[in-house]
Design an enzyme around this catalytic site. Structure first.
Site, PDB file in Angstrom:
ATOM      1  N   ASP B 126       0.789  -1.238   0.000  1.00 28.68           N
ATOM      2  CA  ASP B 126       0.000   0.000   0.000  1.00 28.68           C
ATOM      3  C   ASP B 126       0.822   1.288   0.000  1.00 28.68           C
ATOM      4  O   ASP B 126       1.790   1.408   0.731  1.00 28.68           O
ATOM      5  CB  ASP B 126      -0.885   0.077   1.252  1.00 28.68           C
ATOM      6  N   GLN B 142       4.207   0.616   2.309  1.00 28.54           N
ATOM      7  CA  GLN B 142       4.349  -0.642   3.047  1.00 28.54           C
ATOM      8  C   GLN B 142       5.497  -1.418   2.410  1.00 28.54           C
ATOM      9  O   GLN B 142       5.512  -1.627   1.186  1.00 28.54           O
ATOM     10  CB  GLN B 142       3.048  -1.444   2.948  1.00 28.54           C
ATOM     11  N   THR B 186      -0.829   0.658   7.173  1.00 36.01           N
ATOM     12  CA  THR B 186      -1.213   1.812   6.354  1.00 36.01           C
ATOM     13  C   THR B 186      -1.761   2.975   7.165  1.00 36.01           C
ATOM     14  O   THR B 186      -2.440   2.795   8.168  1.00 36.01           O
ATOM     15  CB  THR B 186      -2.233   1.331   5.304  1.00 36.01           C
ATOM     16  N   ARG B 249      -8.561  -0.991  10.464  1.00 36.82           N
ATOM     17  CA  ARG B 249      -7.287  -0.518   9.934  1.00 36.82           C
ATOM     18  C   ARG B 249      -7.455   0.525   8.823  1.00 36.82           C
ATOM     19  O   ARG B 249      -8.512   0.675   8.246  1.00 36.82           O
ATOM     20  CB  ARG B 249      -6.452  -1.688   9.416  1.00 36.82           C
ATOM     21  N   GLU B 304     -11.035  -2.130   3.278  1.00 34.49           N
ATOM     22  CA  GLU B 304      -9.681  -1.676   3.595  1.00 34.49           C
ATOM     23  C   GLU B 304      -9.442  -0.323   2.922  1.00 34.49           C
ATOM     24  O   GLU B 304     -10.148   0.037   1.988  1.00 34.49           O
ATOM     25  CB  GLU B 304      -8.646  -2.675   3.058  1.00 34.49           C
TER      26      GLU B 304
END
Lengths: 159, 648
Positions: B126, B142, B186, B249, B304
């Site tokens: 990400d 990431q 993230t 998240r 996400e």
């Protein structure tokens, strides 16, 4: 005494049903059940736990296959090229796919676990095809493909 | 090593893009419906054979490539069933007759991109916290410092003056606290009123719980923002009651509410309903959770990388995340964990109660037939407001479509898409429009201009020299008389079933398509990646245009996912058909109608590499003559390298 036996039987039945319910949603119910029942953690695991058990089976099978591959170099030297390719592929399963899947399932990002598990099946298939129909590893390959697809189905339940 | 097969000569006028080795029969669509269905079925089976050869190596990608229905089925938890059928087909094709593909280092090293962001080695996923500060664009990502697969995640960091020429910096954040010991995941940046930066990010704690943490630059006077301080009171948010410890998240950039508080949203799920939680804060340290959600959509699974931002209804510039008002629509975007697809929807935001309502609920966020930024390989995307040039810029993670063994052997995995500007399509009002940032044009070297008429069933080699790093801008016109054929003839049924995925790829010929470019092709077209338009007769006898990329013949290798990607693209009255293609080794990005429909693909040729990479223009239509006007630029490398004092 009868009460204890009955309670124990009821416990076994209800714990078995988590494995049953999970395995019903995979492409190979019998394989799934036998793999999970063969592990003592299976009876009390949640879906993540069941997935981790199956990934462990992938690891064990990959190790076994790698040993078989190593042994074949001497017995079947004419297969060296294909064996090299298989060695690379199965090392990927052990060193990349399995650790990735374990970390991902444990940490709650199952999609990377799915990637690793799918890839284990891919690597096994590619290895097999390298022998162009004359593979000495076919039953091990088929096992890996089957376990990979069962494991993938379980991992998908976490998504 | 690779099997050689008899191939049709390139100059053949019969179905130039088909090959003798494959089972495809060039099917025409201008026949009775039964034959159309046969064509669709044989095309489907072929796609299934190619794609499921590796049991959908990358789950959702292959699912999308094979059938759209598969992703719906997965969401309906029939995954076991659809996987089973894939397995059966897979075993059929794994009959030992196809030769396994041993990748060598020459082939693998060619795959590395020249002007897309990727770290020097290892795994990336990400995009995180993109921002512009003191003259530099910052990009965090990431990153796995230890392997070419996901794991051990830290925040990588790079800077650039122009979003193209990146300089690698040291890691920004590593898992050195209990609250991110299992992963620094993230997050997003917010600029406070005084111009200072706060970063919110997800940490995976030592007990594997997903929490939100606050960090900020250690030294705000450092334009490179090398060091980051984690707030001593972390975590600032833990999973609330009713939310799973591993379903919490990817916090967003905050926006100012009319009461002066900051507001963020975080994706999650409740059973199979994807949701977006809402929190208010004044100091980013303590938060009030809203009782209601920003939005939710049943049967979409975990959301996400949620993104939420305003777009102007009338102007072409981007808007700061806090902008509200009657001239503005709001976008809710989420990455669907289940299908690996980024979806967005356009709607109205009500600041007083923190709710958002989609303009069109039938294509709500996460619905399979809903809108996507990109109809190819594109995930975990994130926008930021570039206050430097008043643009909203979109980053997207482009993963690999090859095997992990290949990634391990080549030593890296994943690239980022070229950053794109994002605005509302003021002409349709119903979709966003994306375009590569203009700074990419600084990489353009020499160019060649072409103007040609291409009759039905023709392939034209386009001589541009080296063809692995290209920027192509093209305009197509279909001859008026040919258009009238398809309108006039009653036997031409409205092709309501056509989609790129089940259309059989680029060799299935219709009256008015496919036509476009074959990129990353070798001389004999044994490997090639067509990027094309396919025009059909839609409902109400209006023309319906599709934009597709067919990777099914992109490589001889069989351990690679090779879907056909694409979607419908709106073409308004009076508009010509336009496409832009960026080719950069193993990535191809296509943009149709100025960015109304975008497709990113990963491609891994074994022969069409180095000097053997060619470009072709093709018209595989049966009836239509196409006039193509286009320009092809050679693209320079961006020479992405570690930052040094010389770079100041």
């Amino acid at each position: 005494m009868k009460m204890i036996v009955m309670v124990m039987m009821m416990m076994m039945m209800s714990e078995g049903s988590m494995i049953d319910q999970t395995c019903k949603q995979t492409p190979d119910f019998n394989l799934c059940v036998s793999l999970l029942n063969s592990d003592p953690r299976g009876s009390s695991a949640d879906i993540s736990g069941l997935a981790l058990i199956l990934i462990d089976k992938i690891k064990v099978l990959a190790t076994k296959t790698l040993n078989e591959i190593n042994g074949l170099y001497k017995k079947r030297p004419e297969l060296k090229q294909a064996l090299d390719q298989c060695s690379r592929r199965y090392k990927t399963i052990l060193n990349a796919d399995v650790p990735e899947a374990i970390e991902a399932i444990s940490k709650g990002v199952p999609k990377f676990g799915e990637d690793g598990v799918i890839d284990a099946g891919v690597e096994a298939s590619v290895c097999e095809e390298g022998f162009q129909g004359k593979s000495p590893l076919t039953s091990l390959t088929k096992s890996m493909q089957n376990i990979s697809s069962v494991t993938r189905a379980v991992v998908r339940m976490l998504l | 090593m690779a099997s050689t097969e008899a191939l049709l000569p390139v100059t053949s006028r019969q179905d130039p893009l088909s090959e003798s080795r494959s089972d495809q029969i060039p099917e025409t669509r201008r026949k009775r419906p039964i034959k159309v269905h046969l064509a669709v079925c044989s095309g489907l089976l072929l796609i299934a054979l190619y794609v499921t050869l590796i049991v959908t190596h990358d789950g959702s990608t292959a699912q999308n490539g094979a059938k759209d229905e598969t992703s719906t089925e997965s969401r309906a938890r029939l995954a076991g069933v659809s996987e089973k059928s894939n397995d059966r087909v897979w075993r059929l094709s794994g009959d030992g007759k196809t030769e396994a593909f041993p990748w060598n280092n020459t082939m693998l090293s060619w795959q590395r991109t020249a002007f897309h962001f990727q770290p020097e080695k290892n795994w990336m996923n990400d995009p995180n916290g993109p921002l512009f500060y003191k003259g530099w664009y910052h990009f965090f990502y990431q990153y796995n410092p230890n392997a070419a697969v996901w794991g051990d995640i830290v925040w990588g960091h790079a800077v650039s003056k122009d979003l193209i020429h990146w300089l690698y910096l040291p890691l920004a954040m590593v898992p050195d606290k209990w609250y991110d010991a299992n992963g620094v995941w993230t997050g997003s940046a917010t600029f406070l009123d005084d111009g200072s930066i706060v970063m919110l990010y997800t940490g995976s704690t030592d007990k594997f719980v997903q929490v939100q943490n606050l960090a900020y630059p250690e030294d705000p006077s450092d334009p490179l923002l090398l060091k980051w301080t984690k707030f001593s009171g972390n975590p600032v948010l833990v999973p609330p009651p009713g939310i799973g410890a591993k379903d919490f998240r990817d916090p967003t950039t905050a926006w100012k509410t009319s009461s002066g508080k900051w507001r963020i949203t975080i994706g999650s799920k409740v059973n199979r309903t994807g949701i977006s939680l809402l929190y208010d804060t004044t100091d980013f340290k303590t938060y009030e959770k809203h009782e209601t959600l920003l939005h939710q959509v049943p049967n979409t699974g975990m959301w996400e990388c949620v993104d939420f931002y305003p777009v102007s209804k009338t102007k072409v510039n981007g808007l700061d995340t806090s902008v509200k008002g009657p001239d503005v629509k709001h976008i809710v975007k989420a990455s669907m964990d289940d299908t690996r697809i980024d979806h967005y929807a356009i709607g109205t935001y009500y600041d007083s109660n923190g709710t958002w309502v989609p303009d069109n609920p039938s294509i709500d966020v996460g619905i399979s037939t809903g809108l996507r930024y990109d109809y190819g390989k594109f995930y975990a995307s994130k926008t930021f407001y570039d206050q430097n040039k008043k643009r909203r810029i979109l980053w997207g993670w482009i993963g690999e479509s090859d095997s992990e063994a290949a990634d391990v052997q080549k030593g890296w995995s994943s690239v980022q898409g070229i950053p794109r500007t994002v605005v509302l399509d003021t002409k349709t009002g119903k979709n966003l429009v994306q375009w590569p940032v203009e700074e990419i044009e600084s990489l353009r070297l020499s160019n060649k201009k072409f103007h040609m008429k291409v009759g039905p069933g023709t392939v034209v080699p386009i001589d541009v020299g080296s063809a692995a790093q290209l920027d192509i801008e093209a305009e197509f016109k279909i001859k008026k008389e040919d258009l009238e054929i398809i309108f006039g003839e009653d036997s031409v049924e409205a092709d309501e079933e056509f989609s790129c995925q089940n259309g059989g790829g680029s060799t299935v010929r219709g009256a008015l398509g496919p036509f476009g470019f074959s990129v990353l092709a070798d001389q004999s077209l044994s490997e090639h990646t067509p990027v094309y338009f396919y025009v059909t007769k839609g409902k109400d006898s209006k023309l319906k245009t599709f934009f597709c990329t067919d990777t099914s013949r992109s490589t001889m290798a069989n351990d690679v996912v090779k879907p056909v990607y694409g979607s419908f693209v709106p073409v308004l009255k009076g508009e010509k058909l336009t496409m832009r293609i960026l080719v950069d080794h193993s990535i191809v990005e296509g943009f149709a109608q100025g960015g109304r429909t975008c497709i990113t693909s990963r491609v891994y040729p074994t022969k069409a590499i180095y000097g053997a990479t060619k470009l072709f223009l093709f018209n595989n239509a049966i009836d239509a003559t196409i006039t193509a006007s286009f320009k092809v630029w050679q693209m320079n490398s961006a020479f992405i390298h570690p930052y040094s004092a010389d770079d100041l």
